[in-house]
Design an enzyme around this catalytic site. Structure first.
Site, short mmCIF file in Angstrom:
data_model
loop_
_atom_site.label_atom_id
_atom_site.label_comp_id
_atom_site.label_asym_id
_atom_site.label_seq_id
_atom_site.Cartn_x
_atom_site.Cartn_y
_atom_site.Cartn_z
N CYS A 249 0.82 -1.21 0.00
CA CYS A 249 0.00 0.00 0.00
C CYS A 249 0.86 1.26 0.00
CB CYS A 249 -0.91 0.00 1.22
SG CYS A 249 -1.96 1.46 1.31
N TRP B 7 -9.30 5.54 -0.24
CA TRP B 7 -9.83 6.14 -1.45
C TRP B 7 -8.94 5.72 -2.61
CZ3 TRP B 7 -8.55 9.54 2.74
CH2 TRP B 7 -7.24 10.05 2.69
N GLU C 49 -5.12 3.30 -10.46
CA GLU C 49 -5.76 2.00 -10.22
C GLU C 49 -6.90 1.78 -11.20
OE1 GLU C 49 -6.15 0.73 -5.91
OE2 GLU C 49 -6.30 2.89 -5.72
N ARG D 6 -0.24 4.70 2.98
CA ARG D 6 -0.27 4.43 4.42
C ARG D 6 -0.05 5.62 5.33
NH1 ARG D 6 3.71 -0.57 4.65
NH2 ARG D 6 4.24 0.02 2.51
N1 ARG Z 1 -6.85 -1.64 -7.14
C1 ARG Z 1 -8.14 -1.95 -6.64
C2 ARG Z 1 -9.19 -1.44 -7.59
O1 ARG Z 1 -8.85 -0.89 -8.59
C3 ARG Z 1 -8.40 -1.31 -5.28
C4 ARG Z 1 -7.47 -1.68 -4.19
C5 ARG Z 1 -7.52 -0.78 -3.01
N2 ARG Z 1 -7.20 0.56 -3.38
C6 ARG Z 1 -7.20 1.60 -2.54
N3 ARG Z 1 -6.95 2.78 -3.06
N4 ARG Z 1 -7.44 1.43 -1.27
O2 ARG Z 1 -10.36 -1.54 -7.37
#
Ligand code: ARG
Length: 411
Positions: free
Chosen positions: A101, A275, A280, A104
């Protein structure tokens, strides 16, 4: 906050998709039903955690008597019950220790919902939907975890099959194409076999039902209520046709099949969220060729020369998809972060941890963002890799259920 795929913050999905940890729940003895909790809590792990808790929290009183009480409780019941303060601290430290992560810095702000007395499928589902609403918080997303009943020798904990509380169905078409998220094509077809009825007109963004399994009830399906699902329609700040592609994404990533381990106690049902970091969604969920695979389509609409890789049409299109994601969350008023800002925050986190005299485990391959890596400071260094507990662990069987839609934990 952000992780790469399952655990805390998939800045990207695990490139190899291989769980990093052993499955702590499975027993070598094939006679035992997998997932059944006839395992005593490890006393050394319990003691180590209580020492950490007391070292970092001076208020709760003397350590010796607490350790003695916990050891007696393990003698009598095979497990022990964390105090509310131990639970909250343990969950926050599990985030702090999550090597994948990048988000953090705010680990201390995690809101912990103590739902350890909740264990039947219907109540677990209802509390998950409540979690979605409370974490969304009108767009100002709150990092949050809901901790349901722990594993115990007297009763195995409930399991949530889904990888996240909100995921989109992937429907395999007769020609082999997938409508929706190809990552969940098998999960989707298994749920249809189990009786889920998709919408009359399936779309690329149909929210899958939540599957909650308990030892008494077996797997049960629950439709996620509309008010619990907040989504952001995607548009681009300049490319006006972008909105016409009809893309969107959900606002809150709540990972729901990760195993929270605190002081030797396992919490298999402990969904948690931060968030999103834009990449991602933009670089992985929409960009990966085995996910929504948007890059070729966007490049074509941008009029780029896709006949020659050296034009870097993929890179150009990827940047615009990611600009659209950050822009759209912003105009919708939903918390999101970009990979440059988040990388700098992560270095701040590392400095703080060092000043506190702690080691901060980090996995380079997950921390470095999936685009423009060398433009971020997290690229240009190495990290400590050794695992620490409390933590969120990948459980092989849980990972299987989230993608394959079974087999059930209790048979
Ligand atoms: N990578 C994952 C997604 O695209 C989410 C994982 C958690 N991500 C976060 N920012 N807490 O759905």
């Amino acid at each position: 906050m952000t992780t790469q795929h399952h655990e805390c913050c998939p800045a990207h999905t695990d490139p190899t998709d291989q769980p990093v940890t052993q499955n702590r729940l499975s027993q070598p003895d094939p006679e035992r039903s997998p997932g059944s909790a006839d395992i005593e809590v490890d006393r050394a792990e319990a003691e180590e955690f209580l020492e950490l808790f007391h070292a970092e929290n001076p208020q709760p009183g003397p350590l010796g008597p607490r350790i003695a009480a916990v050891m007696r409780e393990i003698d009598m019941t095979g497990t022990y019950w964390h105090t509310a303060e131990e639970l909250a601290f343990g969950a926050r430290v599990a985030w702090r220790n999550n090597a994948r992560c990048i988000g953090r810095l705010y680990w201390q702000s995690l809101q912990v919902r103590d739902l350890r007395t909740v264990s039947d499928a219907g109540s677990v589902a209802a509390r998950c939907f409540e979690h979605l609403r409370e974490a969304h918080n009108g767009g100002k997303i709150r990092p949050m975890i809901s901790v349901f009943a722990p594993e115990s020798p007297s009763r195995p904990a409930p399991r949530i099959w889904n990888e996240q509380l909100i995921r989109y169905a992937g429907y395999e078409q007769p020609d082999g194409d997938v409508l929706g998220d190809p990552r969940y094509r098998t999960f989707t077809s298994k749920l249809i076999q189990r009786g889920w009825r998709p919408p009359e007109f399936p779309s690329a963004f149909d929210v899958l039902p939540l599957v909650v399994e308990t030892v008494e009830e077996g797997p049960r399906l629950f439709q996620v209520p509309g008010q619990a699902v907040h989504e952001v329609p995607l548009e681009h700040p300049e490319l006006t046709w972008f909105a016409g592609m009809g893309m969107r994404w959900h606002a809150v990533p709540v990972i729901s099949n990760s195993l929270l381990v605190i002081g030797g106690v396992s919490y298999p049902a402990a969904p948690f969220n931060g968030w999103y970091m834009g990449t991602e969604i933009g670089a992985r969920n929409l960009g990966d060729s085995d996910r929504y695979d948007l890059v070729p389509e966007v490049a074509k609409r941008m009029g780029l020369d896709t006949s020659d890789e050296a034009t870097l049409w993929r890179d150009q299109a990827l940047v615009e998809i990611n600009r659209a994601v950050l822009h759209s969350f912003r105009v919708t008023g939903v918390t999101i972060t970009d990979h440059h800002t988040e990388s700098r925050r992560f270095l701040t986190h590392l400095e703080r941890e060092e000043r506190a005299g702690r080691r901060c485990p980090a996995d380079w391959s997950w921390i470095v963002p999936p685009m423009s890596g060398s433009q971020t400071p997290v690229f240009h260094r190495y990290y400590e890799a050794e695992n620490q507990v409390p933590n969120f662990l990948a459980d092989n069987e849980a990972a299987g259920r989230a993608l394959q839609g079974g087999p059930p934990a209790f048979r």
